[in-house]
Design a protein around this motif. Structure first.
Motif, PDB file in Angstrom:
ATOM      1  N   ARG A 250       0.838  -1.194   0.000  1.00 58.44           N
ATOM      2  CA  ARG A 250       0.000   0.000   0.000  1.00 58.44           C
ATOM      3  C   ARG A 250       0.872   1.243   0.000  1.00 58.44           C
ATOM      4  NH1 ARG A 250      -2.618   3.583   3.599  1.00 58.44           N
ATOM      5  NH2 ARG A 250      -1.526   2.660   5.358  1.00 58.44           N
ATOM      6  N   LEU A 251       0.650   2.121  -0.974  1.00 56.74           N
ATOM      7  CA  LEU A 251       1.395   3.364  -1.070  1.00 56.74           C
ATOM      8  C   LEU A 251       0.614   4.510  -0.449  1.00 56.74           C
ATOM      9  CD1 LEU A 251       2.611   2.964  -4.768  1.00 56.74           C
ATOM     10  CD2 LEU A 251       3.897   2.463  -2.682  1.00 56.74           C
ATOM     11  N   TRP A 252      -0.663   4.608  -0.793  1.00 48.69           N
ATOM     12  CA  TRP A 252      -1.507   5.695  -0.297  1.00 48.69           C
ATOM     13  C   TRP A 252      -2.961   5.246  -0.324  1.00 48.69           C
ATOM     14  CZ3 TRP A 252      -5.104   7.074  -3.878  1.00 48.69           C
ATOM     15  CH2 TRP A 252      -4.809   6.807  -5.220  1.00 48.69           C
ATOM     16  N   ARG A 290       4.526  12.012  -3.018  1.00 46.12           N
ATOM     17  CA  ARG A 290       5.409  11.769  -1.880  1.00 46.12           C
ATOM     18  C   ARG A 290       5.954  13.083  -1.352  1.00 46.12           C
ATOM     19  NH1 ARG A 290       9.408   6.881  -3.518  1.00 46.12           N
ATOM     20  NH2 ARG A 290       9.511   8.065  -5.473  1.00 46.12           N
ATOM     21  N   HIS A 291       5.847  13.236  -0.032  1.00 42.14           N
ATOM     22  CA  HIS A 291       6.373  14.404   0.657  1.00 42.14           C
ATOM     23  C   HIS A 291       7.256  13.900   1.796  1.00 42.14           C
ATOM     24  CE1 HIS A 291       3.465  16.988  -1.445  1.00 42.14           C
ATOM     25  NE2 HIS A 291       2.600  16.007  -1.236  1.00 42.14           N
ATOM     26  N   TRP A 295       3.780   9.209   1.519  1.00 42.60           N
ATOM     27  CA  TRP A 295       2.738   9.479   0.540  1.00 42.60           C
ATOM     28  C   TRP A 295       1.605  10.274   1.182  1.00 42.60           C
ATOM     29  CZ3 TRP A 295       2.506   8.596  -4.676  1.00 42.60           C
ATOM     30  CH2 TRP A 295       3.536   7.821  -5.223  1.00 42.60           C
ATOM     31  N   MET A 296       1.157  11.299   0.457  1.00 47.14           N
ATOM     32  CA  MET A 296       0.023  12.108   0.874  1.00 47.14           C
ATOM     33  C   MET A 296      -0.932  12.232  -0.315  1.00 47.14           C
ATOM     34  SD  MET A 296       0.908  13.023   4.022  1.00 47.14           S
ATOM     35  CE  MET A 296      -0.080  14.477   4.412  1.00 47.14           C
ATOM     36  N   VAL A 297      -2.192  12.501  -0.032  1.00 48.84           N
ATOM     37  CA  VAL A 297      -3.180  12.700  -1.093  1.00 48.84           C
ATOM     38  C   VAL A 297      -3.815  14.067  -0.910  1.00 48.84           C
ATOM     39  CG1 VAL A 297      -5.247  11.824  -2.220  1.00 48.84           C
ATOM     40  CG2 VAL A 297      -3.637  10.212  -1.181  1.00 48.84           C
ATOM     41  N   ASP A 298      -3.617  14.933  -1.899  1.00 53.99           N
ATOM     42  CA  ASP A 298      -4.221  16.262  -1.878  1.00 53.99           C
ATOM     43  C   ASP A 298      -5.488  16.266  -2.732  1.00 53.99           C
ATOM     44  OD1 ASP A 298      -2.116  17.339  -0.332  1.00 53.99           O
ATOM     45  OD2 ASP A 298      -0.909  17.642  -2.144  1.00 53.99           O
TER      46      ASP A 298
END
Length: 419
Positions: A250-252, A290-291, A295-298
């Motif tokens: 799982r990445l995000w 990626r931050h 991983w983040m989702v905007d």
């Protein structure tokens, strides 16, 4: 060649290299054939984005289309596949699910393979029939299917021979399955069984290579590259999920739960954003990234001006076109960068529309067998022609290849030509 030359070790090595080269050439030829411009080898076409394959627009649109042939093929909503000179159909006949190969030119049957697949849908789903809803995948010379009870099968595309198959789920899914498999390398990826987790199968052996958490909904996954990582994006019953193709890690994940039925709209990749929608949820554009190695989702934009239930949209240039479920079906256009509503068409157009982008045109196949040819305009709904292309309901996505339109209705397949 003399016997001595035939058995000379150096000659033997040369022969092995020649044989290897021939094998590589044959494999390369198969790969080219699989990605030929006119092929339609999977759900929503070559790039899984709703585009026609090598579309040929007529010099002028005729008053009526020409039907070249029509054949009975069985029940189901699966899109017909076009590969070379063959058409592949996945349907139901009686208590069996059936994979069939036809000659594209004539509709003549080449082979047919069946297997038992008893299924009794829940009462609310009975109106949609018992035929399979997931479109097959042509990949590496094989055909891969997900049956309505969750059975995954692999067939040799030349002979129809069943290569491997998973067992039916102990408990059949109430509304059936509708997730169309996607391929990448040697993997075939789908949610099998009774809305099971995303699973990667070895395309040759059927062995499970990895599984990812999250039960499947009705939307089909896509393979994309984001943040330098090749990944599968799928919609589960609770989220939009990105996992690594290599191992299923799982990445995000972004919470996503439809207010009514689980999501049925395939995510669309647009300029590193993923456009998603489901019944009564509006439309949202997500940007995973990626931050600092995390991983983040905007959320890039959201709109509730339109909402998608069963009709998958397309992006042409910077515009999203589709059929909103609101007002009993309204064609629409959104700015894909901002989510701004550009226009809404008249209400009560259709319960479902298969949207195909063909150059600068849209081919819209409504569930009542009406095919609308329209401009992909940002200014308003601009239909050019309307045709009737079947004698019964058309819930399956058409396969558009060159100047040919293959239309699956309740139980038959027809070939229509544009000139």
């Amino acid at each position: 060649m003399s016997t001595a030359e035939a058995w000379h070790p150096i000659s033997h090595r040369v022969r092995r290299r020649l044989v290897g080269a021939l094998v590589l050439i044959a494999c390369a030829g198969a790969a080219v054939a699989q990605t030929a411009a006119q092929d339609y080898p999977q759900w929503r076409g070559l790039n899984r984005d709703g585009a026609a394959s090598a579309f040929v627009e007529p010099a002028s649109w005729p008053e009526t289309l020409r039907r070249r042939w029509k054949v009975e093929v069985g029940e189901g909503y699966a899109t017909p596949l076009v590969v070379g000179d063959a058409i592949y159909l996945f349907t139901r006949r009686g208590g069996n699910e059936v994979m069939t190969a036809l000659a594209a030119e004539t509709g003549k049957e080449r082979w047919r393979t069946t297997y038992p697949a008893p299924y009794q849908p829940d009462t609310p789903a009975a109106a949609h029939g018992v035929g399979p809803k997931a479109t097959p995948l042509f990949h590496n010379g094989r055909l891969f299917t997900l049956g309505i009870t969750g059975i995954v099968s692999a067939f040799d595309s030349s002979t129809g021979k069943l290569a491997w198959q998973t067992p039916a789920a102990a408990e059949h899914p109430s509304y059936g399955t509708a997730v169309s498999p996607v391929g990448d390398g040697n993997l075939v990826i789908v949610h099998p069984g009774n809305h099971g987790p995303l699973t990667a199968f070895d395309g040759i052996t059927g062995a499970v290579k990895w599984t990812a958490a999250g039960g499947g909904a009705f939307a089909s996954p896509i393979v994309v590259e984001l943040g330098g990582i090749r990944q599968v994006v799928t919609i589960t019953q609770d989220s939009v999920l990105g996992v690594a193709v290599s191992d299923g890690a799982r990445l995000w994940e972004y919470p996503w739960r439809s207010r009514s039925s689980p999501g049925a709209i395939t995510p669309i990749l647009y300029d590193e954003t993923l456009i998603v929608s489901s019944q009564a949820t509006g439309v949202t554009a997500l940007k995973p990234g990626r931050h600092a190695d995390k991983w983040m989702v905007d959320v890039v934009w959201q709109t509730t001006d339109v909402s998608l239930f069963l009709s998958n949209p397309v992006v042409v240039g910077d515009t999203l076109f589709g059929l909103s479920e609101k007002a009993r079906g309204q064609f629409f256009a959104l700015d894909a960068k901002s989510g701004r509503l550009l226009w809404l068409g008249p209400p009560r157009q259709a319960s479902n529309t298969a949207v195909v982008k063909a150059g600068n045109l849209l081919l819209l196949l409504n569930d009542d067998a009406e095919l609308i040819v329209a401009r992909s305009s940002r200014n308003g709904f601009e239909p050019l022609r309307r045709y009737t292309v079947a004698d019964s309901a058309t819930w399956a996505q058409p396969a558009v290849s060159g100047n040919r339109v293959f239309v699956k209705d309740v139980a038959s397949l027809s070939l229509w030509t544009l000139n």
